[in-house]
Write an enzyme that holds these catalytic residues in place. Sequence first.
Site, mmCIF file in Angstrom:
data_model
loop_
_atom_site.group_PDB
_atom_site.id
_atom_site.type_symbol
_atom_site.label_atom_id
_atom_site.label_comp_id
_atom_site.label_asym_id
_atom_site.label_seq_id
_atom_site.Cartn_x
_atom_site.Cartn_y
_atom_site.Cartn_z
ATOM 1 N N ASP A 1 0.856 -1.179 0.000
ATOM 2 C CA ASP A 1 0.000 0.000 0.000
ATOM 3 C C ASP A 1 0.899 1.239 0.000
ATOM 4 O OD1 ASP A 1 -3.033 0.833 0.783
ATOM 5 O OD2 ASP A 1 -1.588 2.190 1.717
ATOM 6 N N HIS B 1 -5.685 14.351 -8.586
ATOM 7 C CA HIS B 1 -5.836 12.925 -8.912
ATOM 8 C C HIS B 1 -4.991 12.512 -10.115
ATOM 9 C CE1 HIS B 1 -8.972 11.912 -6.001
ATOM 10 N NE2 HIS B 1 -9.471 13.119 -6.208
ATOM 11 N N ASP C 1 -2.658 9.288 -10.224
ATOM 12 C CA ASP C 1 -2.665 8.279 -11.288
ATOM 13 C C ASP C 1 -1.269 8.043 -11.832
ATOM 14 O OD1 ASP C 1 -5.380 8.100 -10.971
ATOM 15 O OD2 ASP C 1 -5.878 9.263 -12.770
ATOM 16 N N GLU D 1 -4.981 2.434 -3.907
ATOM 17 C CA GLU D 1 -3.518 2.452 -3.892
ATOM 18 C C GLU D 1 -2.919 1.152 -3.395
ATOM 19 O OE1 GLU D 1 -4.774 4.324 0.090
ATOM 20 O OE2 GLU D 1 -5.548 4.057 -1.923
#
Length: 367
Positions: free
Chosen positions: A235, A248, A252, A278
């Site tokens: 993570d 965002h 990405d 994630e």
Amino acid sequence: MFSTFFVNTCILVTFLYITGLISQRYKIRLHTLKRKIHWIGGGLFGCYGIVMMYYSIPVGFNTIADLRHLAIVATATYIGAPATLMATLFICVGRLLLFGINTQAIVGAIFMMLVGLGCALLSHLSWSRLPKLMIMNVFAMGIIFCSLMINLKNLDDVLHVYPLQLFISMIGGCLLYLIAESINTSNELLLRLEHTSYTDHLTNLSNRRQLEFSLEEKLPQARQRHEHLSVLVLDIDHFKEVNDTYGHAAGDAVLRQLGQILMEKCRPNDVVTRSGGEEFTVLLPNCAFRQALRIANQILSGVNQHEFILADGLVLKVTVSIGVTTFPGTGEDMSGAALLEQADKALYEAKNAGRNRVCSYETYFEA
């Protein structure tokens, strides 16, 4: 005579449909054909040509007319030169063995070999498939005309059958193209749909569905073969801050680059998955606990050393936390869901211990 040529065309169309089903079943793509597929495809189309010879027209002493050349033309157009030569060999040998070895049969086999060689050479042209198919068909019919002239030795006898053969051959070639293109397009769309259903659109890694499918497949294999199956769950630390601070699109970009790092650090047969948000999961078949820890630390080091470059040129440094577990270290009868749960627990331990580290279920929960 017309009915026999029509039957030849119907036979080829039927076999094209069967071949399309086979290519769909085994996910064969025309632009990524392997050598094995060339030989198998050549053998299949060679057999198709032999079957068409059973429905041939006697046009003279030991001389027959049919559309077996269309099997060679189809092979050259849609598979390639090696398969074309294989199909041609099958058809020539079939002509000699099934209808007897005589002068007419030898002449027919030699000229059919010329058809195969010519089509194999024409298959290398960089043209689209329709022009290549039509040129090969015309070329093959020219060779067949010469063969008939040598065997029949009479132009009137040749003209009694050849015009209809030429006409049906050209119609059959067009029909062949339409059906083959339809089958190919359908197969490509199906393969693309399957790929999309098992692939994460952002990172091009496997998605959660593929992870579950792979786990259902790999875990029984590991149990049956008495092998280890390791799982990594990782993570991105403080990923929400990346999205909140840089947007965002930046998040990405980080996810895509992390996916590339995972593919570089893992082995070719490992299943690398973006399992959600994630979070990423890696299945490591035939991988013992210590080797899994080594791969996890390689990933950790690779992420720490990587500079994540955003679209505007800004460079970010991010870290990950990784949880590791290995089957059968914690029980032979455990399920795939239980294995993932163990890796998740190890991941949470890594988060609680300060992040940017590797923790294993075996060390923290089985000690």
